[in-house]
Scaffold this motif. Sequence first.
Motif, PDB file in Angstrom:
ATOM      1  N   ASP A 144      42.134  38.818  31.163  1.00  0.00           N
ATOM      2  CA  ASP A 144      41.050  37.833  31.103  1.00  0.00           C
ATOM      3  C   ASP A 144      40.812  37.179  32.455  1.00  0.00           C
ATOM      4  OD1 ASP A 144      40.765  38.424  28.430  1.00  0.00           O
ATOM      5  OD2 ASP A 144      41.839  36.630  27.723  1.00  0.00           O
ATOM      6  N   LEU A 145      41.902  36.850  33.161  1.00  0.00           N
ATOM      7  CA  LEU A 145      41.762  36.213  34.480  1.00  0.00           C
ATOM      8  C   LEU A 145      41.053  37.138  35.458  1.00  0.00           C
ATOM      9  CD1 LEU A 145      45.246  34.472  34.798  1.00  0.00           C
ATOM     10  CD2 LEU A 145      43.027  33.346  34.591  1.00  0.00           C
ATOM     11  N   LEU A 146      41.439  38.407  35.469  1.00  0.00           N
ATOM     12  CA  LEU A 146      40.782  39.350  36.384  1.00  0.00           C
ATOM     13  C   LEU A 146      39.364  39.675  35.921  1.00  0.00           C
ATOM     14  CD1 LEU A 146      43.684  41.793  37.323  1.00  0.00           C
ATOM     15  CD2 LEU A 146      42.613  40.055  38.744  1.00  0.00           C
ATOM     16  N   GLY A 147      39.145  39.684  34.597  1.00  0.00           N
ATOM     17  CA  GLY A 147      37.818  39.972  34.064  1.00  0.00           C
ATOM     18  C   GLY A 147      36.820  38.854  34.315  1.00  0.00           C
ATOM     19  N   SER A 148      37.318  37.640  34.550  1.00  0.00           N
ATOM     20  CA  SER A 148      36.407  36.512  34.771  1.00  0.00           C
ATOM     21  C   SER A 148      35.917  36.414  36.217  1.00  0.00           C
ATOM     22  CB  SER A 148      37.107  35.201  34.380  1.00  0.00           C
ATOM     23  OG  SER A 148      38.172  34.926  35.279  1.00  0.00           O
ATOM     24  N   VAL A 149      36.455  37.232  37.098  1.00  0.00           N
ATOM     25  CA  VAL A 149      36.027  37.214  38.502  1.00  0.00           C
ATOM     26  C   VAL A 149      34.683  37.939  38.612  1.00  0.00           C
ATOM     27  CG1 VAL A 149      36.574  37.993  40.842  1.00  0.00           C
ATOM     28  CG2 VAL A 149      38.413  37.200  39.334  1.00  0.00           C
ATOM     29  N   PRO A 150      33.682  37.321  39.242  1.00  0.00           N
ATOM     30  CA  PRO A 150      32.396  38.006  39.440  1.00  0.00           C
ATOM     31  C   PRO A 150      32.530  39.017  40.592  1.00  0.00           C
ATOM     32  CG  PRO A 150      32.305  35.796  40.379  1.00  0.00           C
ATOM     33  CD  PRO A 150      33.648  35.935  39.720  1.00  0.00           C
ATOM     34  N   TRP A 151      33.002  40.216  40.271  1.00  0.00           N
ATOM     35  CA  TRP A 151      33.363  41.193  41.299  1.00  0.00           C
ATOM     36  C   TRP A 151      32.180  41.615  42.160  1.00  0.00           C
ATOM     37  CZ3 TRP A 151      38.118  41.313  42.601  1.00  0.00           C
ATOM     38  CH2 TRP A 151      39.119  41.072  41.670  1.00  0.00           C
ATOM     39  N   ASP A 152      30.983  41.754  41.572  1.00  0.00           N
ATOM     40  CA  ASP A 152      29.817  42.158  42.372  1.00  0.00           C
ATOM     41  C   ASP A 152      29.586  41.172  43.508  1.00  0.00           C
ATOM     42  OD1 ASP A 152      29.459  44.307  40.740  1.00  0.00           O
ATOM     43  OD2 ASP A 152      27.850  43.417  39.544  1.00  0.00           O
ATOM     44  N   LYS A 153      29.682  39.897  43.178  1.00  0.00           N
ATOM     45  CA  LYS A 153      29.461  38.856  44.184  1.00  0.00           C
ATOM     46  C   LYS A 153      30.637  38.772  45.157  1.00  0.00           C
ATOM     47  CE  LYS A 153      27.279  34.401  44.163  1.00  0.00           C
ATOM     48  NZ  LYS A 153      26.837  33.288  43.353  1.00  0.00           N
TER      49      LYS A 153
END
Length: 199
Positions: free
Chosen positions: A167-176
């Motif tokens: 969940d912690l890694l999934g909440s990072v806006p990776w595109d940005k």
Amino acid sequence: MELHLGVGGNPTDTLWVSIKGRAGTRVTIVGVCYRPLNQDDRADEALYRQIGAGSRSQALVLMGDFSHPHIYWRDDIAGYKQSRRFLECVDDNFLLQVIENSKRKGAMLDLVLTNKEGLVGNVKLKGSLGCNDHEMVEFKILRAVRRAHSKLTALDFRRADFGLFRDLLGSVPWDKALEGRGAQESWLVFKDHLLQAQE
């Protein structure tokens, strides 16, 4: 307890022994395995289930010829699908490979794996027996696991909350977070987020 797997016509021979010490000391599970080079995936998975069950014991020593010549133990990588799956099994069960230089035809096939650092000591290679191409390996199973004195901090992933980690890694806006960055810079950003989530 002796187990013989007969999956897909390619048996994996394994022998599992429980060694009890004096009263109040731990039980050590010792396994010996021979895996044919051409063993199929179903037999491999049955073997991996056995290894998983054995690794849940307090102390495990597993040895044998696993016939995975394409594993590079120093780099923790494998060249073929079956070898990568075996390496995943070793990693998933937190096993340590303790032999460093036993090689046949340039490949390390005879292994000693354990789930406790310091459980196996005084490892000696004794050459081959007769015209057999397997290495004889002599080692001691230590009654009291030696405590490794290391200044490195090691995390106990057996107690990790992987759902929270995901969940912690999934909440990072990776595109940005990775926008306009090269491979090296993107890796450093990802690594920073990974380490923060790990903490």
